[in-house]
Scaffold this active site. Structure first.
Site, PDB file in Angstrom:
ATOM      1  N   ASP A 197      -5.465  -6.658   5.671  1.00 29.97           N
ATOM      2  CA  ASP A 197      -6.659  -5.986   5.155  1.00 29.97           C
ATOM      3  C   ASP A 197      -7.700  -7.041   4.754  1.00 29.97           C
ATOM      4  O   ASP A 197      -8.872  -6.979   5.125  1.00 29.97           O
ATOM      5  CB  ASP A 197      -6.258  -5.136   3.936  1.00 29.97           C
ATOM      6  CG  ASP A 197      -7.375  -4.250   3.426  1.00 29.97           C
ATOM      7  OD1 ASP A 197      -8.346  -4.030   4.170  1.00 29.97           O
ATOM      8  OD2 ASP A 197      -7.276  -3.786   2.271  1.00 29.97           O
TER       9      ASP A 197
ATOM     10  N   TYR B 261       0.818  -1.214   0.000  1.00 36.39           N
ATOM     11  CA  TYR B 261       0.000   0.000   0.000  1.00 36.39           C
ATOM     12  C   TYR B 261       0.852   1.265   0.000  1.00 36.39           C
ATOM     13  O   TYR B 261       0.359   2.352  -0.251  1.00 36.39           O
ATOM     14  CB  TYR B 261      -0.957   0.018   1.197  1.00 36.39           C
ATOM     15  CG  TYR B 261      -2.018  -1.069   1.154  1.00 36.39           C
ATOM     16  CD1 TYR B 261      -1.887  -2.159   0.309  1.00 36.39           C
ATOM     17  CD2 TYR B 261      -3.148  -1.008   1.947  1.00 36.39           C
ATOM     18  CE1 TYR B 261      -2.831  -3.163   0.260  1.00 36.39           C
ATOM     19  CE2 TYR B 261      -4.103  -2.009   1.911  1.00 36.39           C
ATOM     20  CZ  TYR B 261      -3.942  -3.088   1.066  1.00 36.39           C
ATOM     21  OH  TYR B 261      -4.880  -4.073   1.023  1.00 36.39           O
TER      22      TYR B 261
ATOM     23  N   ASP C  20     -11.286  -8.523   7.013  1.00 39.42           N
ATOM     24  CA  ASP C  20     -12.665  -8.514   6.504  1.00 39.42           C
ATOM     25  C   ASP C  20     -13.283  -9.908   6.635  1.00 39.42           C
ATOM     26  O   ASP C  20     -14.459 -10.060   6.998  1.00 39.42           O
ATOM     27  CB  ASP C  20     -12.712  -8.098   5.025  1.00 39.42           C
ATOM     28  CG  ASP C  20     -12.913  -6.594   4.856  1.00 39.42           C
ATOM     29  OD1 ASP C  20     -12.418  -5.835   5.724  1.00 39.42           O
ATOM     30  OD2 ASP C  20     -13.547  -6.177   3.872  1.00 39.42           O
TER      31      ASP C  20
ATOM     32  N   LYS D 289       3.499 -15.338   2.997  1.00 43.71           N
ATOM     33  CA  LYS D 289       3.478 -16.143   1.769  1.00 43.71           C
ATOM     34  C   LYS D 289       4.941 -16.478   1.461  1.00 43.71           C
ATOM     35  O   LYS D 289       5.476 -16.139   0.386  1.00 43.71           O
ATOM     36  CB  LYS D 289       2.793 -15.333   0.645  1.00 43.71           C
ATOM     37  CG  LYS D 289       2.540 -16.113  -0.629  1.00 43.71           C
ATOM     38  CD  LYS D 289       1.472 -17.191  -0.517  1.00 43.71           C
ATOM     39  CE  LYS D 289       1.394 -17.996  -1.804  1.00 43.71           C
ATOM     40  NZ  LYS D 289       0.558 -19.209  -1.682  1.00 43.71           N
TER      41      LYS D 289
ATOM     42  N   ASP E  95      -2.826 -18.233   2.298  1.00 47.22           N
ATOM     43  CA  ASP E  95      -3.958 -18.938   1.664  1.00 47.22           C
ATOM     44  C   ASP E  95      -4.530 -19.985   2.612  1.00 47.22           C
ATOM     45  O   ASP E  95      -5.751 -20.142   2.738  1.00 47.22           O
ATOM     46  CB  ASP E  95      -3.564 -19.542   0.306  1.00 47.22           C
ATOM     47  CG  ASP E  95      -2.179 -20.160   0.291  1.00 47.22           C
ATOM     48  OD1 ASP E  95      -1.476 -20.125   1.316  1.00 47.22           O
ATOM     49  OD2 ASP E  95      -1.801 -20.718  -0.765  1.00 47.22           O
TER      50      ASP E  95
HETATM   51  C1  IPM Z   1      -9.307  -0.740   5.802  1.00 46.23           C
HETATM   52  C2  IPM Z   1      -9.694  -0.189   4.455  1.00 46.23           C
HETATM   53  C3  IPM Z   1      -8.567   0.690   3.956  1.00 46.23           C
HETATM   54  C4  IPM Z   1      -7.337  -0.159   3.871  1.00 46.23           C
HETATM   55  C5  IPM Z   1      -8.853   1.408   2.620  1.00 46.23           C
HETATM   56  C6  IPM Z   1     -10.085   2.271   2.715  1.00 46.23           C
HETATM   57  C7  IPM Z   1      -7.671   2.194   2.149  1.00 46.23           C
HETATM   58  O1  IPM Z   1      -9.993  -1.220   3.586  1.00 46.23           O
HETATM   59  O2  IPM Z   1      -9.073   0.062   6.726  1.00 46.23           O
HETATM   60  O3  IPM Z   1      -9.252  -1.960   5.932  1.00 46.23           O
HETATM   61  O4  IPM Z   1      -7.152  -0.895   2.913  1.00 46.23           O
HETATM   62  O5  IPM Z   1      -6.536  -0.119   4.797  1.00 46.23           O
HETATM   63 MG    MG Z   2     -10.099  -3.100   4.501  1.00 43.51          MG
END
Ligand code: IPM
Ligand code: MG
Length: 361
Positions: free
Chosen positions: A251, A146, A255, A195, A227
């Protein structure tokens, strides 16, 4: 105690959920005799609309002048919002990335636990869900893909895009230390995710994590390929305590972890630097499709405010009050739409804030 809190409501559902967190913070401040002073700041799409850029130097300075930052969410619909017709470095997300970097927030803590009351909202098979889970994802937040150099160019008539993934040993060491430090206070297990069968950056990651682990003989640790980790999270989430990983893997995995708690609206987060300073935000996005309808789940933001009290202000008792109030609201059957199930009481964003604030005192 007097504390200065920078407040970035942001875009989409951000303003709604932050309002509920402030409602709860004020309730706790009133009970415990604290004074929280809030400074409203713009970042993301709303900052683009107001100033033409997603983050201004003034906003960074105001955050630095505060004791902590409380944030909602930023960004809009990537297919329809005009913000996404701007060059990549002028879009809402660029503001968040720059803010994290400017404040040195390299450690992102994302706790994911299954409340027994939300057991039915968990999409996993019953025999897996009933074992419950309580993990903390420690995501490296200011390095890796990133933040590496990127560009798009035409090479021999073919459009070609490049992103670079770089980590140095110091960046790896400091996040590994954070993970082991927090594991000592939990169930004393670290799973480091990488990885290493493909990436050089992961091979260095493993080497440095091995070195750090040597200083923590009481913490058990293992390496796991990313993975496989994605698979293990749905197969047997109870096995995880602290999951340590780099920026992009964290990230994605966070989620996934949030979804098995029942909803991404439940997942809080803290982003910390070397000091007590931190930025606190729900892990979920701005959900533009439900913005302004008073139906979003404010719990992740309220729990992020509790993390702020615990990590930045050293107010453990006050943080406990909020976390217990969330449990009581869930035990009382109160649910926003995302975690609704039969026989429960459906409530709006602001109802949920009222209920949690009530249970604080
Ligand atoms: C998170 C979000 C951010 C990230 C985006 C909005 C840049 O997905 O905080 O997880 O990838 O860090
Ligand atoms: Mg995110």
């Amino acid at each position: 105690m007097d504390k200065k809190i920078a407040v970035i409501r942001g875009d989409g559902i951000g303003p709604e959920v932050v309002n509920e967190a402030i409602k709860v913070l004020d309730k706790v401040a009133g009970i415990c005799g604290h004074r929280f002073e809030y400074t409203d700041l713009l970042m993301g799409g709303c900052s683009i609309d107001a100033y033409g850029v997603p983050l201004t130097d003034e906003t960074i300075a105001a955050c630095k002048a505060s004791d902590a930052v409380l944030m909602g969410s930023i960004g809009g619909n990537t297919s329809t919002s005009p913000w996404y017709r701007l060059p990549a470095d002028k879009r809402p997300e660029a503001g968040l990335l720059r803010l994290r970097k400017s404040l040195g927030l390299f450690a992102n803590l994302r706790p994911a636990m299954l409340y027994k009351e939300l057991y039915r909202a968990c999409p996993l098979r019953e025999d897996i869900a009933e074992k419950g889970f309580d993990m903390l994802i420690m995501r490296e937040l200011t390095g890796g893909l990133y933040f590496g150099a990127r560009h798009t160019e035409e090479v021999g008539g073919v459009m070609t895009a490049t992103d670079t993934l770089t980590y140095n040993e110091n960046e790896i060491r400091r996040i590994a230390v954070k993970a082991f430090d927090i594991a000592i206070k939990r169930r004393k297990k670290v799973t480091s995710v990488d990885k290493a069968n493909v990436l050089d950056s992961s091979r260095l990651w493993r080497k440095i994590v091995d070195e750090v682990a040597g200083d923590y003989p009481d913490v058990s640790y293992e390496h796991m390929l990313v993975d496989n980790c994605a698979m293990q999270l749905v197969k047997d989430p109870a096995q995880f305590d602290v999951v340590l990983t780099e920026n992009m893997f964290g990230d994605i995995l966070s989620d996934e972890a949030s979804m098995i708690t029942g909803s991404i609206g439940m997942l809080s987060s803290a982003s910390l630097n070397e000091t007590r300073f931190g930025l606190y935000e729900p892990s979920g996005g701005s959900a533009p499709d439900i913005a302004g309808q008073n139906i979003a789940n404010p719990i992740a933001t309220i729990l992020s405010a509790a993390m702020m009290l615990r990590f930045s202000f050293d107010m453990d008792r006050e943080a406990d009050m909020i976390e217990n109030a969330v449990s009581k609201a869930l035990a009382g059957g109160y649910r926003t739409g995302d975690i609704m199930s039969e026989g429960m009481t459906r409530c709006s964003t602001s109802d949920m804030g009222d209920i949690i604030a009530k249970f604080c005192g």
